[in-house]
Design a protein around this motif. Structure first.
Motif, PDB file in Angstrom:
ATOM      1  N   THR A  10       0.936  -1.229  -0.139  1.00  0.00           N
ATOM      2  CA  THR A  10       0.017  -0.012   0.042  1.00  0.00           C
ATOM      3  C   THR A  10       1.038   1.247   0.055  1.00  0.00           C
ATOM      4  N   MET A  11       1.859   1.211   0.883  1.00  0.00           N
ATOM      5  CA  MET A  11       2.709   2.712   1.054  1.00  0.00           C
ATOM      6  C   MET A  11       3.708   2.690   0.073  1.00  0.00           C
ATOM      7  N   TYR A  12       4.707   1.469  -0.335  1.00  0.00           N
ATOM      8  CA  TYR A  12       5.726   1.511  -1.074  1.00  0.00           C
ATOM      9  C   TYR A  12       5.794   0.926  -2.470  1.00  0.00           C
ATOM     10  N   ARG A  13       4.830   0.394  -2.793  1.00  0.00           N
ATOM     11  CA  ARG A  13       4.977  -0.131  -4.231  1.00  0.00           C
ATOM     12  C   ARG A  13       4.726   0.740  -5.109  1.00  0.00           C
ATOM     13  N   ARG A  14       5.728   1.549  -5.693  1.00  0.00           N
ATOM     14  CA  ARG A  14       5.564   2.491  -6.650  1.00  0.00           C
ATOM     15  C   ARG A  14       5.449   1.890  -8.074  1.00  0.00           C
ATOM     16  N   ARG A  15       4.677   2.526  -8.953  1.00  0.00           N
ATOM     17  CA  ARG A  15       4.296   2.103 -10.428  1.00  0.00           C
ATOM     18  C   ARG A  15       4.671   3.382 -11.179  1.00  0.00           C
ATOM     19  N   ASN A  16       5.292   2.964 -12.379  1.00  0.00           N
ATOM     20  CA  ASN A  16       5.552   3.741 -13.394  1.00  0.00           C
ATOM     21  C   ASN A  16       4.540   3.464 -14.485  1.00  0.00           C
ATOM     22  N   VAL A  17       3.259   3.849 -14.490  1.00  0.00           N
ATOM     23  CA  VAL A  17       2.243   3.571 -15.384  1.00  0.00           C
ATOM     24  C   VAL A  17       2.828   3.518 -16.768  1.00  0.00           C
ATOM     25  N   ILE A  18       3.364   4.670 -17.212  1.00  0.00           N
ATOM     26  CA  ILE A  18       3.807   4.813 -18.572  1.00  0.00           C
ATOM     27  C   ILE A  18       4.909   3.645 -19.083  1.00  0.00           C
ATOM     28  N   LYS A  19       5.699   3.479 -18.074  1.00  0.00           N
ATOM     29  CA  LYS A  19       6.892   2.518 -18.330  1.00  0.00           C
ATOM     30  C   LYS A  19       6.333   1.346 -18.657  1.00  0.00           C
ATOM     31  N   GLU A  20       5.378   0.871 -17.534  1.00  0.00           N
ATOM     32  CA  GLU A  20       4.729  -0.560 -17.527  1.00  0.00           C
ATOM     33  C   GLU A  20       4.170  -0.696 -18.600  1.00  0.00           C
ATOM     34  N   ALA A  21       3.119   0.273 -19.246  1.00  0.00           N
ATOM     35  CA  ALA A  21       2.486   0.183 -20.302  1.00  0.00           C
ATOM     36  C   ALA A  21       3.324  -0.215 -21.622  1.00  0.00           C
ATOM     37  N   LEU A  22       4.288   0.854 -21.645  1.00  0.00           N
ATOM     38  CA  LEU A  22       5.227   0.433 -22.994  1.00  0.00           C
ATOM     39  C   LEU A  22       5.938  -0.839 -22.982  1.00  0.00           C
ATOM     40  N   LEU A  23       6.206  -1.112 -21.795  1.00  0.00           N
ATOM     41  CA  LEU A  23       6.929  -2.509 -21.671  1.00  0.00           C
ATOM     42  C   LEU A  23       5.913  -3.689 -21.913  1.00  0.00           C
ATOM     43  N   CYS A 178      11.124  -6.340 -36.008  1.00  0.00           N
ATOM     44  CA  CYS A 178      11.238  -7.440 -35.180  1.00  0.00           C
ATOM     45  C   CYS A 178      12.473  -7.392 -34.011  1.00  0.00           C
ATOM     46  N   SER A 179      13.585  -6.528 -34.573  1.00  0.00           N
ATOM     47  CA  SER A 179      14.568  -6.688 -33.639  1.00  0.00           C
ATOM     48  C   SER A 179      14.270  -5.839 -32.635  1.00  0.00           C
ATOM     49  N   ILE A 180      13.573  -4.770 -32.702  1.00  0.00           N
ATOM     50  CA  ILE A 180      13.118  -3.630 -31.634  1.00  0.00           C
ATOM     51  C   ILE A 180      12.178  -4.588 -30.654  1.00  0.00           C
ATOM     52  N   PHE A 181      11.205  -5.052 -31.127  1.00  0.00           N
ATOM     53  CA  PHE A 181      10.332  -5.811 -30.466  1.00  0.00           C
ATOM     54  C   PHE A 181      11.165  -6.998 -29.572  1.00  0.00           C
ATOM     55  N   TYR A 182      12.079  -7.529 -30.065  1.00  0.00           N
ATOM     56  CA  TYR A 182      12.807  -8.619 -29.297  1.00  0.00           C
ATOM     57  C   TYR A 182      13.698  -7.913 -28.365  1.00  0.00           C
ATOM     58  N   SER A 183      14.192  -6.895 -28.595  1.00  0.00           N
ATOM     59  CA  SER A 183      14.974  -6.067 -27.511  1.00  0.00           C
ATOM     60  C   SER A 183      14.165  -5.808 -26.199  1.00  0.00           C
ATOM     61  N   PHE A 184      13.149  -5.055 -26.731  1.00  0.00           N
ATOM     62  CA  PHE A 184      12.292  -4.588 -25.702  1.00  0.00           C
ATOM     63  C   PHE A 184      11.494  -5.415 -25.082  1.00  0.00           C
ATOM     64  N   SER A 185      11.109  -6.493 -25.591  1.00  0.00           N
ATOM     65  CA  SER A 185      10.401  -7.635 -24.741  1.00  0.00           C
ATOM     66  C   SER A 185      11.254  -8.383 -23.887  1.00  0.00           C
ATOM     67  N   ALA A 188      11.601  -6.032 -21.041  1.00  0.00           N
ATOM     68  CA  ALA A 188      10.165  -6.047 -20.297  1.00  0.00           C
ATOM     69  C   ALA A 188      10.441  -7.210 -19.244  1.00  0.00           C
ATOM     70  N   ALA A 189      10.771  -8.475 -19.825  1.00  0.00           N
ATOM     71  CA  ALA A 189      10.884  -9.470 -18.932  1.00  0.00           C
ATOM     72  C   ALA A 189      11.812  -9.603 -17.863  1.00  0.00           C
ATOM     73  N   TYR A 190      13.077  -8.915 -17.880  1.00  0.00           N
ATOM     74  CA  TYR A 190      14.016  -8.914 -17.173  1.00  0.00           C
ATOM     75  C   TYR A 190      13.633  -7.716 -15.969  1.00  0.00           C
ATOM     76  N   THR A 191      12.958  -6.750 -16.342  1.00  0.00           N
ATOM     77  CA  THR A 191      12.283  -5.681 -15.505  1.00  0.00           C
ATOM     78  C   THR A 191      11.467  -6.369 -14.845  1.00  0.00           C
ATOM     79  N   GLU A 192      10.283  -7.138 -15.127  1.00  0.00           N
ATOM     80  CA  GLU A 192       9.651  -7.817 -14.334  1.00  0.00           C
ATOM     81  C   GLU A 192      10.200  -8.815 -13.381  1.00  0.00           C
ATOM     82  N   GLY A 193      11.221  -9.387 -13.750  1.00  0.00           N
ATOM     83  CA  GLY A 193      12.058 -10.294 -12.928  1.00  0.00           C
ATOM     84  C   GLY A 193      12.741  -9.484 -11.715  1.00  0.00           C
TER      85      GLY A 193
END
Length: 256
Positions: A10-23, A178-185, A188-193
């Motif tokens: 509730t108090m500490y979990r920060r979210r960057n909505v734009i970044k999360e949506a993009l990833l 495809c290479s752009i999607f490859y890299s950013f995907s 995104a996976a590593y960021t989630e991890g």
């Protein structure tokens, strides 16, 4: 779960909505672009990660795309030039043929792998990275799997795509995208991890420090950076009674 975990979320979990949506955008739409690049350079995919039927669909759609485009252009503008078509799309069909050939190899590899129902194989494995990327060096430095997946592998196709695109080969544009999607995907996976692991670490610190910070009013310097936000009862005994609400009912609070 400790109730202090809810305090953390509730108090500490920060979210960057734009970044999360993009990833999430790149991760959600990356299946086909990643397959188009991964199949030729990786092997031994998990049987639920690689679907031969999907490879066939991609091949058919991309094989028909230039023909449909040229036919539509011919009907609208009139005239056609077979030699110009071959000059522009020969590399397109050459890559598709190689992609389909590699897809056949990946299908045969999966048949020879241990069965997932015997707990011998992760069915969603993204495959084995080509040894070339592990051995690739710059100034004597080799790269981690994370760098390989987010930078080196997509860069190979990005550079090839640039060369082909500037050579008026449409397949170059496909490889670029495809290479752009490859890299950013993969980013995104590593960021989630990373976020998953840091959440678990922070939740543990919160669990360990919340009661003491609440009762003894410790500063962030004394509690590994953790701070309790909110008013506290003035009476120490009342604080201890309230602290019992921060943990599960079967846990005992021992204030220091």
């Amino acid at each position: 779960m400790k109730r202090s975990t809810h305090y953390f979320k509730t108090m500490y979990r920060r979210r960057n909505v734009i970044k999360e949506a993009l990833l999430a955008f790149f991760l959600g739409l990356s299946s086909w672009p990643r397959m188009l690049l991964e199949v030729p350079i990786r092997r031994n995919f998990g049987e639920r990660y690689f679907k031969f039927s999907t490879a066939v669909i991609i091949t058919v759609i991309l094989a028909l795309t230039p023909i449909s485009w040229i036919e539509g252009t011919r009907r609208f503008y009139g005239g056609s030039n077979g030699s110009a078509f071959l000059g522009s799309y020969l590399t397109w069909y050459a890559y598709l043929a190689y992609f389909f050939y590699c897809a056949l190899q990946r299908r045969e590899e999966i048949k020879r792998l241990p069965g997932v129902f015997d707990f011998a194989r992760f069915s969603l494995s993204t495959g084995l990275i080509n040894r070339f990327f592990y051995e690739f060096e710059i100034n004597g430095r080799r790269f981690s799997v994370r760098t390989i997946e987010t930078v080196l592998e997509p860069s190979l196709f990005f550079i090839a795509g640039m060369v082909l695109w500037f050579s008026t080969q449409p397949i170059g544009f496909v490889l670029l995208i495809c290479s752009i999607f490859y890299s950013f995907s993969y980013i995104a996976a590593y960021t989630e991890g990373d976020n998953f692991l840091m959440d678990k670490i922070d939740e543990r610190i919160c669990n360990e420090e919340l009661v003491n910070a609440f009762i003894n009013d410790t500063s962030p310097e004394e509690s590994r950076g953790f701070n309790f936000y909110g008013r506290r009862p003035a009476d120490p005994d009342a604080r201890r009674q309230m602290a019992n609400l921060f943990v599960a009912d079967d846990e005992i609070v021992e204030a220091m």
